[in-house]
Design a protein around this motif. Structure first.
Motif, mmCIF file in Angstrom:
data_model
loop_
_atom_site.group_PDB
_atom_site.id
_atom_site.type_symbol
_atom_site.label_atom_id
_atom_site.label_comp_id
_atom_site.label_asym_id
_atom_site.label_seq_id
_atom_site.Cartn_x
_atom_site.Cartn_y
_atom_site.Cartn_z
ATOM 1 N N GLY A 58 0.920 -1.232 0.142
ATOM 2 C CA GLY A 58 -0.020 -0.017 0.060
ATOM 3 C C GLY A 58 0.988 1.231 -0.289
ATOM 4 N N THR A 59 2.110 1.210 -0.368
ATOM 5 C CA THR A 59 2.918 2.393 -0.382
ATOM 6 C C THR A 59 3.245 2.885 -1.736
ATOM 7 O OG1 THR A 59 3.893 1.435 1.409
ATOM 8 C CG2 THR A 59 5.130 3.051 0.219
ATOM 9 N N ASN A 60 3.270 3.993 -2.105
ATOM 10 C CA ASN A 60 3.670 4.572 -3.213
ATOM 11 C C ASN A 60 5.097 4.388 -3.524
ATOM 12 O OD1 ASN A 60 1.188 5.599 -4.151
ATOM 13 N ND2 ASN A 60 1.555 7.536 -2.694
ATOM 14 N N GLU A 85 -0.012 5.548 -8.848
ATOM 15 C CA GLU A 85 0.008 5.854 -7.356
ATOM 16 C C GLU A 85 -1.380 4.901 -6.715
ATOM 17 O OE1 GLU A 85 0.162 10.082 -7.720
ATOM 18 O OE2 GLU A 85 2.148 10.061 -7.110
ATOM 19 N N CYS A 86 -1.106 4.688 -5.493
ATOM 20 C CA CYS A 86 -2.052 4.067 -4.877
ATOM 21 C C CYS A 86 -3.560 4.868 -4.518
ATOM 22 C CB CYS A 86 -1.733 3.733 -3.478
ATOM 23 S SG CYS A 86 -0.106 2.691 -3.429
HETATM 24 C C1 LIG Z 1 0.158 7.848 -2.901
HETATM 25 O O1 LIG Z 1 0.184 8.929 -3.895
HETATM 26 C C2 LIG Z 1 -1.260 9.567 -4.011
HETATM 27 C C3 LIG Z 1 -1.118 10.874 -5.056
HETATM 28 O O2 LIG Z 1 -0.139 11.691 -4.408
HETATM 29 C C4 LIG Z 1 -1.897 9.878 -2.549
HETATM 30 O O3 LIG Z 1 -3.299 10.460 -2.838
HETATM 31 C C5 LIG Z 1 -2.088 8.607 -1.641
HETATM 32 O O4 LIG Z 1 -2.250 8.962 -0.548
HETATM 33 C C6 LIG Z 1 -0.541 8.005 -1.712
HETATM 34 N N1 LIG Z 1 -0.698 6.788 -0.962
HETATM 35 C C7 LIG Z 1 0.196 6.664 0.228
HETATM 36 C C8 LIG Z 1 0.150 5.302 0.778
HETATM 37 O O5 LIG Z 1 1.127 7.412 0.476
#
Ligand SMILES: *[C@@H]1O[C@H](CO)[C@@H](O)[C@H](O)[C@H]1NC(C)=O
Length: 86
Positions: A58-60, A85-86
């Motif tokens: 669940g990580t970007n 991205e997630c």
């Molecule tokens: C991943 O990136 C998106 C877009 O920036 C963001 O909305 C989301 O919260 C991020 N997810 C995590 C788990 O950091």
């Protein structure tokens, strides 16, 4: 080739269940995770391109290589849940 009738039906049931399981898995998991193709990268060197992938944790990650790098560093086996991205 079957050693006995019982064994034959047993192995048939087992392989049949595997087929059904794979079928259900591919049909109902809307985004199956795929392993990253880490062999194409020269770890720990990663290109700096921004091509985000969403890890199975669940990580970007800013690109596939960064996910490979994390797996190498933390000895984890995070898969690619989806591109972007997630
Ligand atoms: C991943 O990136 C998106 C877009 O920036 C963001 O909305 C989301 O919260 C991020 N997810 C995590 C788990 O950091």
């Amino acid at each position: 080739m079957c050693l006995s009738k019982t064994r034959c039906s047993l192995c048939w049931i087992t392989s049949c269940r595997t087929v059904v399981w794979v079928f259900l898995w591919t049909k109902f998991s809307c985004s199956p995770s795929t392993p990253a193709d880490c062999s194409q990268y020269n770890l720990p060197m990663c290109p700096r391109n921004f091509e985000p992938v969403c890890g199975s944790d669940g990580t970007n990650y800013s690109n596939e290589c960064m996910l490979c790098f994390q797996n190498m560093e933390r000895k984890t086996n995070i898969l690619i849940r989806s591109k972007g991205e997630c």
